[in-house]
Design a protein around this motif. Structure first.
Motif, PDB file in Angstrom:
ATOM      1  N   THR A 120       0.831  -1.207   0.000  1.00 48.72           N
ATOM      2  CA  THR A 120       0.000   0.000   0.000  1.00 48.72           C
ATOM      3  C   THR A 120       0.863   1.254   0.000  1.00 48.72           C
ATOM      4  OG1 THR A 120      -1.744  -1.175   1.196  1.00 48.72           O
ATOM      5  CG2 THR A 120      -1.816   1.229   1.231  1.00 48.72           C
ATOM      6  N   LEU A 121       1.888   1.286   0.848  1.00 48.65           N
ATOM      7  CA  LEU A 121       2.758   2.454   0.907  1.00 48.65           C
ATOM      8  C   LEU A 121       3.524   2.658  -0.399  1.00 48.65           C
ATOM      9  CD1 LEU A 121       4.188   2.123   4.533  1.00 48.65           C
ATOM     10  CD2 LEU A 121       2.553   3.816   3.700  1.00 48.65           C
ATOM     11  N   ALA A 122       3.990   1.576  -0.977  1.00 46.94           N
ATOM     12  CA  ALA A 122       4.718   1.685  -2.249  1.00 46.94           C
ATOM     13  C   ALA A 122       3.801   2.219  -3.349  1.00 46.94           C
ATOM     14  CB  ALA A 122       5.295   0.331  -2.635  1.00 46.94           C
ATOM     15  N   ALA A 123       2.568   1.716  -3.392  1.00 44.55           N
ATOM     16  CA  ALA A 123       1.612   2.189  -4.402  1.00 44.55           C
ATOM     17  C   ALA A 123       1.299   3.659  -4.196  1.00 44.55           C
ATOM     18  CB  ALA A 123       0.336   1.350  -4.341  1.00 44.55           C
ATOM     19  N   TYR A 124       1.130   4.065  -2.940  1.00 46.76           N
ATOM     20  CA  TYR A 124       0.822   5.470  -2.646  1.00 46.76           C
ATOM     21  C   TYR A 124       1.946   6.383  -3.139  1.00 46.76           C
ATOM     22  CZ  TYR A 124      -0.099   9.722   0.005  1.00 46.76           C
ATOM     23  OH  TYR A 124      -0.319  11.030   0.345  1.00 46.76           O
ATOM     24  N   ALA A 125       3.178   5.998  -2.881  1.00 42.41           N
ATOM     25  CA  ALA A 125       4.313   6.836  -3.264  1.00 42.41           C
ATOM     26  C   ALA A 125       4.480   6.899  -4.781  1.00 42.41           C
ATOM     27  CB  ALA A 125       5.589   6.311  -2.611  1.00 42.41           C
ATOM     28  N   LEU A 126       4.482   5.750  -5.433  1.00 41.18           N
ATOM     29  CA  LEU A 126       4.764   5.709  -6.866  1.00 41.18           C
ATOM     30  C   LEU A 126       3.629   6.306  -7.692  1.00 41.18           C
ATOM     31  CD1 LEU A 126       6.359   2.145  -7.092  1.00 41.18           C
ATOM     32  CD2 LEU A 126       7.531   4.350  -7.033  1.00 41.18           C
ATOM     33  N   ILE A 127       2.404   5.892  -7.405  1.00 39.84           N
ATOM     34  CA  ILE A 127       1.265   6.424  -8.161  1.00 39.84           C
ATOM     35  C   ILE A 127       1.071   7.907  -7.864  1.00 39.84           C
ATOM     36  CG2 ILE A 127      -1.224   6.212  -8.541  1.00 39.84           C
ATOM     37  CD1 ILE A 127      -0.995   3.269  -7.830  1.00 39.84           C
ATOM     38  N   GLY A 128       1.294   8.313  -6.607  1.00 43.41           N
ATOM     39  CA  GLY A 128       1.129   9.716  -6.242  1.00 43.41           C
ATOM     40  C   GLY A 128       2.097  10.625  -6.977  1.00 43.41           C
ATOM     41  N   ILE A 129       3.347  10.220  -7.085  1.00 46.39           N
ATOM     42  CA  ILE A 129       4.341  11.040  -7.789  1.00 46.39           C
ATOM     43  C   ILE A 129       3.964  11.189  -9.256  1.00 46.39           C
ATOM     44  CG2 ILE A 129       6.742  11.127  -8.539  1.00 46.39           C
ATOM     45  CD1 ILE A 129       7.508   9.816  -5.901  1.00 46.39           C
ATOM     46  N   GLU A 130       3.512  10.107  -9.861  1.00 42.64           N
ATOM     47  CA  GLU A 130       3.105  10.175 -11.271  1.00 42.64           C
ATOM     48  C   GLU A 130       1.892  11.075 -11.448  1.00 42.64           C
ATOM     49  OE1 GLU A 130       2.589   9.542 -15.367  1.00 42.64           O
ATOM     50  OE2 GLU A 130       4.304   9.507 -13.998  1.00 42.64           O
ATOM     51  N   MET A 131       0.944  11.024 -10.526  1.00 41.32           N
ATOM     52  CA  MET A 131      -0.237  11.879 -10.616  1.00 41.32           C
ATOM     53  C   MET A 131       0.120  13.355 -10.438  1.00 41.32           C
ATOM     54  SD  MET A 131      -3.226   9.721  -8.660  1.00 41.32           S
ATOM     55  CE  MET A 131      -4.343  11.133  -8.802  1.00 41.32           C
ATOM     56  N   ILE A 132       1.090  13.646  -9.580  1.00 39.47           N
ATOM     57  CA  ILE A 132       1.542  15.031  -9.424  1.00 39.47           C
ATOM     58  C   ILE A 132       2.100  15.554 -10.745  1.00 39.47           C
ATOM     59  CG2 ILE A 132       3.287  16.489  -8.333  1.00 39.47           C
ATOM     60  CD1 ILE A 132       2.995  14.757  -5.837  1.00 39.47           C
ATOM     61  N   GLY A 133       2.905  14.733 -11.404  1.00 38.61           N
ATOM     62  CA  GLY A 133       3.444  15.136 -12.696  1.00 38.61           C
ATOM     63  C   GLY A 133       2.354  15.389 -13.718  1.00 38.61           C
ATOM     64  N   ASP A 134       1.333  14.510 -13.755  1.00 37.66           N
ATOM     65  CA  ASP A 134       0.226  14.690 -14.690  1.00 37.66           C
ATOM     66  C   ASP A 134      -0.516  15.993 -14.444  1.00 37.66           C
ATOM     67  OD1 ASP A 134       0.674  12.339 -16.051  1.00 37.66           O
ATOM     68  OD2 ASP A 134      -0.679  11.151 -14.810  1.00 37.66           O
ATOM     69  N   GLU A 135      -0.645  16.383 -13.171  1.00 44.90           N
ATOM     70  CA  GLU A 135      -1.448  17.562 -12.835  1.00 44.90           C
ATOM     71  C   GLU A 135      -0.727  18.863 -13.139  1.00 44.90           C
ATOM     72  OE1 GLU A 135      -3.965  19.405  -9.055  1.00 44.90           O
ATOM     73  OE2 GLU A 135      -3.241  17.341  -9.028  1.00 44.90           O
ATOM     74  N   ILE A 136       0.561  18.944 -12.871  1.00 45.47           N
ATOM     75  CA  ILE A 136       1.250  20.229 -13.003  1.00 45.47           C
ATOM     76  C   ILE A 136       1.914  20.416 -14.354  1.00 45.47           C
ATOM     77  CG2 ILE A 136       1.679  20.280 -10.529  1.00 45.47           C
ATOM     78  CD1 ILE A 136       4.604  19.646 -11.092  1.00 45.47           C
ATOM     79  N   GLU A 137       1.933  19.391 -15.209  1.00 42.13           N
ATOM     80  CA  GLU A 137       2.604  19.561 -16.490  1.00 42.13           C
ATOM     81  C   GLU A 137       1.817  20.490 -17.420  1.00 42.13           C
ATOM     82  OE1 GLU A 137       3.008  15.756 -18.257  1.00 42.13           O
ATOM     83  OE2 GLU A 137       0.917  15.631 -18.921  1.00 42.13           O
ATOM     84  N   GLU A 138       0.520  20.669 -17.186  1.00 45.66           N
ATOM     85  CA  GLU A 138      -0.280  21.625 -17.952  1.00 45.66           C
ATOM     86  C   GLU A 138      -0.801  22.653 -16.960  1.00 45.66           C
ATOM     87  OE1 GLU A 138      -2.189  23.950 -19.545  1.00 45.66           O
ATOM     88  OE2 GLU A 138      -3.970  22.721 -19.273  1.00 45.66           O
ATOM     89  N   PRO A 139      -0.056  23.763 -16.748  1.00 43.88           N
ATOM     90  CA  PRO A 139      -0.335  24.655 -15.620  1.00 43.88           C
ATOM     91  C   PRO A 139      -1.486  25.626 -15.828  1.00 43.88           C
ATOM     92  CG  PRO A 139       1.548  25.462 -16.859  1.00 43.88           C
ATOM     93  CD  PRO A 139       1.149  24.157 -17.488  1.00 43.88           C
ATOM     94  N   PHE A 140      -2.108  25.626 -17.009  1.00 41.15           N
ATOM     95  CA  PHE A 140      -3.118  26.636 -17.298  1.00 41.15           C
ATOM     96  C   PHE A 140      -4.552  26.123 -17.136  1.00 41.15           C
ATOM     97  CE2 PHE A 140       0.450  27.615 -20.349  1.00 41.15           C
ATOM     98  CZ  PHE A 140       1.033  28.567 -19.535  1.00 41.15           C
ATOM     99  N   GLY A 141      -4.713  24.926 -16.606  1.00 44.15           N
ATOM    100  CA  GLY A 141      -6.042  24.351 -16.480  1.00 44.15           C
ATOM    101  C   GLY A 141      -6.759  24.798 -15.230  1.00 44.15           C
ATOM    102  N   LEU A 142      -7.695  23.962 -14.783  1.00 40.68           N
ATOM    103  CA  LEU A 142      -8.537  24.282 -13.628  1.00 40.68           C
ATOM    104  C   LEU A 142      -8.352  23.298 -12.484  1.00 40.68           C
ATOM    105  CD1 LEU A 142     -11.804  25.237 -15.541  1.00 40.68           C
ATOM    106  CD2 LEU A 142     -10.261  26.790 -14.353  1.00 40.68           C
TER     107      LEU A 142
END
Length: 308
Positions: free
Chosen positions: A244-266
C-alpha cells in the motif's frame, strides 16, 4: 492553486481528504491494497505464491523507476514554473506599458486612457480564456468604440486585441502625441505581449510525449503488481501495508506530474490565472487614472483554495 502555510504540518494534514487528486489517488491505492490482501490470503491459506524474482533485481528495478519518476516530476515542474514566469512577465510588461502611456497621454485624454486601460486588461483576460476553455466575452471590458462586439468573430482573440492596441498607438503617432522614439519603446513592450502568448501556447500544446508517459505508467503498474509476490514470502501479512505504501508513493508522484505539467487548467494546483488577470486589470486602471469596470471571475473557475 492551493494556498497553504508551508510550516503548518497539522493544518495541511487536516485537509488530506479534501483534495480531488488525493481522493483519486486513494481509490487507486485502495485497489492495489485489495489486490495485495487477496494475494497474501492466498499465499497464507491456500497455496504458496512464489515467483523466481531475486530481491536484488527487484531493488535495481526500483532504482530505475525512481530515476524515471525524478526526471518526470522535474520535467512537469519546469513546465509549471515556465508558465508562471510567462504570466509574471505579462504582469511586468503590462505595467511598464501602462506607465509609459500614462506619461505620454495628457491628463484630460480620458477616452484614450480608458481605452488603453481596458484593452490591456482585456488582453490578459482573453489570454487566460484562450489557454483554458475559450474566451468568455462577458468578462471583457467595453472599450467604448464598438470593437468588443467584433472580437468573437476571430479565432485568436488575444492577437486581435494586440492588433487593435497597436492600431490605436499608431493613431497617437499620427496625432503627434507619440514620437518615433516613444513608438519604438512601445512596440518592444507590445511585442513582448505576443511573445508571452506564443510561449504559453507552446507549453499548452506540447505535452509530454505519449510513449514516455505510457512507459512510466506501465512500469509503475507492473512494479506495484509484482511487489506482493516479492514481499509476501518474507514478510507475510506485513506485505499488505508495504504494498500500500509503495503504491501510494509511486502512483502519487506520477499523478503530481500529470497535474502540473499543464499549468493553465482548472486543477487544484494549476496557476491562478483568474487572479493574475484581474490584478493586471486593476493595475492598468490605477496607473492610467481611470475608473475600473467590475471584473468578476467566472463562478465555475476557482483559482484559490485556502488551507487554514
Amino acid at each position: 492553486m492551493i494556498i497553504y502555510q508551508a510550516k503548518d504540518w497539522a493544518g495541511a494534514l487536516r485537509h488530506f481528504h479534501t483534495s480531488f487528486s488525493i481522493r483519486v489517488l486513494l481509490r487507486r491505492v485502495a485497489f492495489v491494497s485489495l489486490y495485495g490482501i487477496l494475494l497474501t490470503l492466498i499465499d497464507q491459506h491456500l497455496i504458496v505464491v512464489n515467483l523466481p524474482f531475486d530481491g536484488t533485481l527487484f531493488s535495481l528495478l526500483g532504482i530505475t523507476l525512481s530515476l524515471l519518476l525524478v526526471f518526470r516530476t522535474n520535467t512537469a515542474y519546469d513546465r509549471f514554473w515556465e508558465g508562471r514566469r510567462q504570466w509574471g512577465s505579462l504582469v511586468n510588461y503590462s505595467r511598464n506599458l501602462a506607465v509609459l502611456l500614462d506619461s505620454l497621454l495628457p491628463d484630460e485624454a480620458k477616452a484614450n486612457r480608458t481605452y488603453f486601460a481596458s484593452t490591456l486588461a482585456n488582453f490578459a483576460l482573453a489570454l487566460k480564456g484562450h489557454l483554458r476553455n475559450g474566451v468568455d466575452m462577458a468578462e471583457l471590458e467595453d472599450t467604448g468604440d464598438g470593437e468588443l462586439q467584433t472580437l468573437s468573430q476571430y479565432g485568436h482573440i488575444p492577437s486581435r486585441i494586440a492588433a487593435l492596441l497597436l492600431r490605436r498607438i499608431q493613431t497617437l503617432r499620427q496625432d503627434n502625441i507619440v514620437n518615433d522614439a516613444d513608438l519604438i519603446t512601445i512596440r518592444l513592450y507590445h511585442q513582448a505581449l505576443l511573445d508571452i502568448t506564443g510561449s504559453c501556447e507552446r507549453i499548452k500544446k506540447t505535452p509530454i510525449p505519449f510513449s514516455y508517459s505510457f512507459f512510466i505508467k506501465l512500469f509503475i503498474t507492473v512494479y506495484v503488481l509484482l511487489i506482493p509476490f516479492v514481499l509476501v514470502e518474507t514478510y507475510g501479512y506485513f506485505a499488505i501495508p508495504a504494498t500500500t505504501l509503495a503504491a501510494y508513493a509511486l502512483i502519487g508522484i506520477e499523478m503530481i506530474g500529470d497535474e502540473i505539467e499543464e499549468p493553465f487548467g482548472l486543477d487544484c494546483n494549476d496557476l491562478p490565472l483568474n487572479q493574475i488577470a484581474q490584478t493586471i486589470g486593476r493595475n492598468m486602471h490605477e496607473i492610467l487614472g481611470v475608473p475600473s469596470s467590475s471584473v468578476v471571475a467566472p463562478k465555475q473557475e476557482v483559482d484559490y483554495i485556502k488551507v487554514n
